[in-house]
Write an enzyme that holds these catalytic residues in place. Structure first.
Site, PDB file in Angstrom:
ATOM      1  CG  HIS A  68      31.442  -9.948   8.911  1.00 21.64           C
ATOM      2  ND1 HIS A  68      29.923 -10.023   9.415  1.00 21.64           N
ATOM      3  CD2 HIS A  68      31.268 -10.276   7.686  1.00 21.64           C
ATOM      4  CE1 HIS A  68      29.060 -10.175   8.373  1.00 21.64           C
ATOM      5  NE2 HIS A  68      30.032 -10.468   7.397  1.00 21.64           N
TER       6      HIS A  68
ATOM      7  NE  ARG B 223      19.526 -28.377   9.176  1.00 21.53           N
ATOM      8  CZ  ARG B 223      20.047 -28.467  10.163  1.00 21.53           C
ATOM      9  NH1 ARG B 223      20.684 -29.591  10.414  1.00 21.53           N
ATOM     10  NH2 ARG B 223      20.527 -27.544  11.069  1.00 21.53           N
TER      11      ARG B 223
ATOM     12  CD  GLU C  48      17.179 -34.523  12.077  1.00 21.59           C
ATOM     13  OE1 GLU C  48      17.901 -34.097  12.631  1.00 21.59           O
ATOM     14  OE2 GLU C  48      16.407 -33.471  11.410  1.00 21.59           O
TER      15      GLU C  48
ATOM     16  CG  ASN D  21      25.023 -34.030  16.530  1.00 16.47           C
ATOM     17  OD1 ASN D  21      25.722 -34.965  16.182  1.00 16.47           O
ATOM     18  ND2 ASN D  21      25.330 -32.584  16.737  1.00 16.47           N
ATOM     19  CG  ASP D  22      18.400 -33.649  16.642  1.00 17.92           C
ATOM     20  OD1 ASP D  22      18.638 -33.436  17.717  1.00 17.92           O
ATOM     21  OD2 ASP D  22      17.713 -32.796  15.742  1.00 17.92           O
TER      22      ASP D  22
ATOM     23  NE  ARG E   9      25.616 -34.197  22.419  1.00 19.90           N
ATOM     24  CZ  ARG E   9      26.243 -33.733  21.622  1.00 19.90           C
ATOM     25  NH1 ARG E   9      27.593 -34.350  21.298  1.00 19.90           N
ATOM     26  NH2 ARG E   9      26.126 -32.908  20.639  1.00 19.90           N
TER      27      ARG E   9
ATOM     28  CB  CYS F 296      25.486 -33.507   7.617  1.00 19.81           C
ATOM     29  SG  CYS F 296      23.750 -33.870   8.388  1.00 19.81           S
TER      30      CYS F 296
END
Lengths: 586, 93
Positions: free
Chosen positions: A199, A342, A441, A464-465, A475, A512
């Site tokens: 936090h 998601r 993806e 990314n995927d 990667r 995204c």
């Protein structure tokens, strides 16, 4: 003989918790002094005044906490709930009454009595097996430290009262400490403990002060008034910097601030191209607290709310009400702006069991995301119900990860409908009229996009995927990482196919993945016709700025050229040749 | 040393996800403080004062734990029932 000691430059590396650079003098907020407590006996006739001294310390501590709660700036007020509990703890029998009793019975000074009572309480916590509940003893430490400070009274460690511009150096800063930081006094801070998702680091990012956490033993190495450089972007802290290092960092700091100021001046403007097309620029978040950062950086909504965090590092699955609370927090703050939630994107069993070792030979191709959720409908249902309930409070979209076939969409929708029916039966508030989208993806989802589009409201491309699965490149594997690039012609063609399908079928296409957050990629993405981009909040100003300097018509001509290129290198060269000047400026 | 039997007692299962955490304990303690006599919480062989947040926390009650609230004083029965209801509802979380 005078001692001309030349101190050597020391570099410490921690976790960069909040970006930016600051140069200044160290100010130690050291709790060590509080741990060393003197013991002395109190004569019978002085017992009452000793008890009174304790009561006064508790009273001041209570007043101080109340003041912190009341004076908390708007953006940190949502973190003050725990402070209310701390106020109650100050007067708790086990702490308050017991300390007074100890002073009376053992005729010892208040500090010693308090210390004894607290260490007694702490041993009780040691036997607790539940790790979350066990950590609640930290709350008692924070509270008793607060009383102790007023009892000892010597060095008042009140962050709110620092009267010079300093860099705070502490073992740990509680959220209460961090929320007291005054921006005109504190340039930045560093701590021995803590990490990026604590936090304290979220508050640092909210306040936009550079911070490095988790340095280990910084408080032992650094002394008051030592010259310090903090680089919150890289996590580097430099002590006794040489003149050369100092001028390097001054230069870096100036550049960072100039750039940030330039971008933030424009970050609340619309992301509109020179020829009038406006795009929605959204933020990706993981913790509800990050919403503030998205809004501050000019985000139009949440394009990706990752929900894995609640499932990590704990012994059991989160319950519906807990998830609902988190989602509702985000949805309410965003009011009518979209929040794209998601669903769980990992193997929940493994996350909850907290086992890093995997018995799957190839987890990236294994039981995760929607595959896992459909196999564990009990777990999935809990999340779906929480999402539907949160949807009653704002503008929620649901996003399903790792879809590779139409069956998965149908099955998911069936579960979603069942969840809505069960909420209806129970008479709970919910909203089932929410946009239903899938992540694109997996290559099969790209090929089948036309079919998928008929049963979904939007696509969100997870680059990314998609790159990993399309190019068959991990990667994380150093041997092949250099082959991973979003400009691979195959990737561009796939994205083109998806946006074409989107136009034909009349559904929106979002992006995204990391590809969306790099200004360098924006000309291509604009030309490809992505409707909405979502990225880390910090990337929003730079991307918006890039969009405002482009024409969508140029981008469309450009993409035709780009799609003719046959190698990754050719695409990169083309982007540099066409937009290099512009990119140099941002 | 512990008294074995109380005039009034009620058992309840902890249903909220995080168990009896600080804020939940604070809610129980607030109610229990209004009682004329001590309301006890019993978990297995341990017994603590329900009006102390710290005492409650030291029980380490995670989700699924069964605890019993007890009192000897009939006029505190309403408060005891209120506490039980609070726990049953998962503290409104």
């Amino acid at each position: 003989m005078p001692n001309y000691e030349i101190k050597k430059e020391i570099r410490l590396i921690g976790t960069g918790a909040s970006p930016g650079i600051c140069i200044g003098k160290a100010y130690l907020v050291d709790k060590e002094g509080v741990d060393i407590v003197e013991k002395y006996f109190i004569s019978r006739k002085n017992l009452d005044s000793e008890i009174k001294r304790f009561k006064v310390a508790v009273k001041i501590a209570t007043d101080e906490l109340r003041a912190i709660i009341e004076n908390a700036p708007e953006d940190v007020r949502q973190h003050t709930g725990i402070l209310e509990t701390h106020v109650a703890l100050l007067k708790d029998k086990m702490l308050y009454d017991k300390t007074i009793e100890t002073i009376k019975n053992e005729r010892v000074n208040a500090e010693w009595a308090l210390k004894k009572v607290v260490s007694g309480i702490k041993t009780l916590f040691q036997d607790i097996s539940d790790s979350y509940l066990k950590e609640r003893s930290d709350d008692i430490t924070h509270v008793s430290d607060r009383i102790m400070r007023f009892l000892i009274g010597t060095e008042k460690i009140n962050i709110g009262e620092i009267d010079k511009r300093v860099i705070l150096v502490a073992k740990d800063l509680s959220p209460a400490d961090a929320s007291q930081i005054q921006l005109d006094k504190v340039m930045g801070f560093l701590t021995d403990h803590g990490g990026r998702t604590s936090h304290t680091s979220i508050i640092a990012r909210t306040l936009e002060v550079p911070a490095v956490l988790g340095l280990g033993n910084a408080t032992q190495i650094i002394n008051n008034d030592d010259g310090l450089i903090i680089d919150g972007t890289t996590g580097i802290v430099i002590l006794h910097a040489t003149d050369q290092t100092l001028s390097e960092y001054k230069e870096l700091k100036a550049r960072f601030e100039e750039h940030k100021a330039f971008l933030s001046r424009g970050c609340h403007l619309k992301a509109e191209t020179l020829d009038g097309l406006s795009l929605q620029i959204m933020g990706n978040i993981e913790l509800p607290e990050e919403v503030v950062s998205v809004l501050d950086h000019g985000g139009d909504g949440i394009g990706l709310y990752r929900t894995e965090f609640q499932y990590l590092a704990r012994n059991e699955f989160p319950g519906e009400d807990e998830l609902f609370d988190k989602y509702k927090d985000v949805v309410e703050v965003m009011s009518q702006r979209p929040v794209t939630i998601r669903t769980l994107d990992i193997n929940g069993d493994k996350a909850v069991a907290n086992s890093s070792g995997s018995d799957e030979a190839n987890p990236a191709l294994g039981l995760r995301a929607i595959r896992y959720c459909l196999k564990r409908p009990d777990i999935f249902r809990t999340q779906l119900r929480a999402i539907l309930r949160a949807a009653a409070f704002g503008n929620v979209r649901i996003l399903i990860p790792m879809i590779s076939s139409l069956d998965e969409i149908r099955e998911t929708k069936k579960l979603l409908n069942e969840a809505a029916d069960s909420l209806e039966k129970e008479g709970k508030a919910y909203n089932k009229n929410i946009q239903f989208g899938i992540m694109i993806e997996v290559p099969s989802a790209v090929i089948m996009a036309d079919v998928m589009a008929q049963e979904t409201d939007f696509f969100s491309i997870g680059t990314n995927d998609l790159i990993q699965y399309t190019l068959a490149i991990d990667r994380g594997n150093r041997e092949v990482a250099n082959l991973y690039h979003p400009f691979h012609p195959a990737i561009l063609r796939m994205i083109k196919h998806v946006t074409d399908v989107g136009k034909e079928k009349g559904i929106k296409v979002f992006m995204c993945g990391e590809m969306a957050g790099d200004p360098f990629n924006i000309p291509l993405l604009l030309g490809l016709g992505i409707d909405e981009l979502s990225m880390n909040p910090q990337s929003i100003p730079a991307v918006k700025n890039m969009i405002r300097s482009l024409k969508v018509e140029d981008a469309r001509h450009f993409i035709n050229e780009a799609l003719k290129q046959t190698t990754t290198m050719d695409v990169i060269k083309l982007v540099e040749a066409s937009f290099g000047d512009m990119l140099g400026q941002t | 040393m512990n008294k074995e039997y109380y005039n009034f007692s009620k058992s309840v299962i902890i249903t909220n996800e995080l168990g009896l955490h600080a804020r939940a304990a604070a809610k129980i303690a607030k109610l229990a403080m209004q009682a004329e006599e001590i309301i006890w919480i019993i978990k297995d062989s341990e017994k603590v004062d329900a009006s102390s947040i710290i005492d409650i926390l030291t029980l380490g009650c995670s989700k699924g734990t069964i605890i019993t609230f007890t009192t000897d004083n009939e006029s505190d029965l309403n408060i005891l029932n209120d506490i039980v209801m609070l726990v049953e509802k998962g503290f409104g979380e």
